[in-house]
Design an enzyme around this catalytic site. Structure first.
Site, short mmCIF file in Angstrom:
data_model
loop_
_atom_site.label_atom_id
_atom_site.label_comp_id
_atom_site.label_asym_id
_atom_site.label_seq_id
_atom_site.Cartn_x
_atom_site.Cartn_y
_atom_site.Cartn_z
CG ASP A 1 45.34 35.51 31.91
OD1 ASP A 1 45.07 35.21 30.73
OD2 ASP A 1 44.48 35.88 32.73
CG HIS B 1 45.32 33.36 27.39
ND1 HIS B 1 44.73 34.57 27.66
CD2 HIS B 1 45.85 33.47 26.14
CE1 HIS B 1 44.89 35.38 26.62
NE2 HIS B 1 45.57 34.75 25.69
N GLY C 1 47.27 41.49 27.52
CA GLY C 1 48.37 41.78 28.42
C GLY C 1 48.02 42.31 29.79
CG ASP D 1 40.81 36.59 28.27
OD1 ASP D 1 40.49 37.27 29.27
OD2 ASP D 1 41.91 36.01 28.15
C1 DX5 Z 1 44.51 39.76 29.55
C2 DX5 Z 1 44.14 38.40 30.07
C3 DX5 Z 1 42.80 38.27 30.69
C4 DX5 Z 1 42.51 39.19 31.83
C5 DX5 Z 1 41.02 39.40 31.91
O1 DX5 Z 1 45.54 39.68 28.64
O2 DX5 Z 1 44.19 37.45 29.02
O3 DX5 Z 1 42.51 36.92 31.02
O4 DX5 Z 1 42.98 38.73 33.05
O5 DX5 Z 1 40.81 40.24 32.93
P1 DX5 Z 1 39.50 41.10 33.19
O6 DX5 Z 1 38.35 40.15 33.29
O7 DX5 Z 1 39.82 41.75 34.45
O8 DX5 Z 1 39.35 42.03 32.02
ZN ZN Z 2 43.46 35.37 29.42
#
Ligand code: DX5
Ligand code: ZN
Length: 219
Positions: A34, A67, A146, A179
């Site tokens: 991320d 990402h 985010g 996601d």
């Molecule tokens: C948020 C990110 C995600 C996040 C998902 O903007 O893109 O990839 O880390 O985290 P969880 O699985 O903890 O919701």
């Molecule tokens: Zn992500």
């Protein structure tokens, strides 16, 4: 079988190598990276994600799923292509017009990565229909973009399913990735709606045994 991409956003600092090795042993399908620039989203993880990618390059052969939550997509593609990621995903919302979306799709392909387009929860799915024949992955954000650890937005089940119906009726072969807020409570319905790659961060990293959770998410 579904694929699992583990987000390292909530990995404990200082323990990255240990976590990477443990995730590999637990058979995550991808490392989900991320990348945040402090502009498109508030948080800035840019340098830290570069260091995580370089650990992964040294420690594992598993694919990386990058990402990009950034405004300057082109520079970020340059900065992260050096790690040879399998997928690079950028946000549709950052692009000024369709032409720019097509341009970025081509740049990612020239860098030998698969192309993903990410969209925020409030962006209508129809906006990206015209790009689907040219890309490999659609990343549907199912929480506010985010941050990790937020609850899944339940309206997103219908959005996933609308994308799945469009994919099937047009014989397209991109993968549907979801996601945010994916855990043992939400994964069943997400899979039924049509998701194929499940990103999970907190649900895996906070578990005592990564493999138990990853196995369940994959089923
Ligand atoms: C948020 C990110 C995600 C996040 C998902 O903007 O893109 O990839 O880390 O985290 P969880 O699985 O903890 O919701
Ligand atoms: Zn992500």
């Amino acid at each position: 079988m579904y694929e699992v991409a583990t987000s390292l956003l909530n990995a404990q600092k200082g323990k990255e190598p240990e976590i990477i090795l443990n995730l590999e042993k637990s058979r995550t399908d991808y490392f989900h990276i991320d990348v945040m620039d402090g502009k498109f989203v508030e948080r800035n993880t840019y340098k830290w994600m570069e260091s995580i990618c370089s650990y992964i390059n040294r420690l594992s052969n598993l694919p990386m799923d990058v990402h990009l939550m950034v405004e300057d997509i082109r520079s970020s593609i340059d900065d992260f292509s050096v790690f040879n990621p399998n997928i690079i995903t950028f946000h549709y919302e950052v692009c000024k017009d369709d032409e720019e979306v097509f341009e970025i799709i081509n740049i990612i392909k020239q860098n030998n990565s698969k192309v993903g387009i990410a969209i925020n929860p409030e962006t209508p799915i129809e906006k990206i229909f015209k790009f689907l024949p040219y890309i490999h992955v659609v990343l549907l954000m199912t929480v506010k973009t985010g941050a990790g650890g937020q609850p899944f937005i339940s309206d997103m089940y219908t959005k996933i399913n609308n994308l799945k119906k469009h994919k099937d009726s047009n014989n397209l072969d991109f993968q549907i990735e979801v996601d945010g807020g994916i855990n043992l409570a939400t994964c069943k319905q997400v899979k039924e709606a049509g998701a194929e790659i499940l990103v999970a961060g907190v649900a895996i990293l906070k578990a005592v045994n990564y493999k138990d959770i990853i196995d369940e998410l994959k089923k």
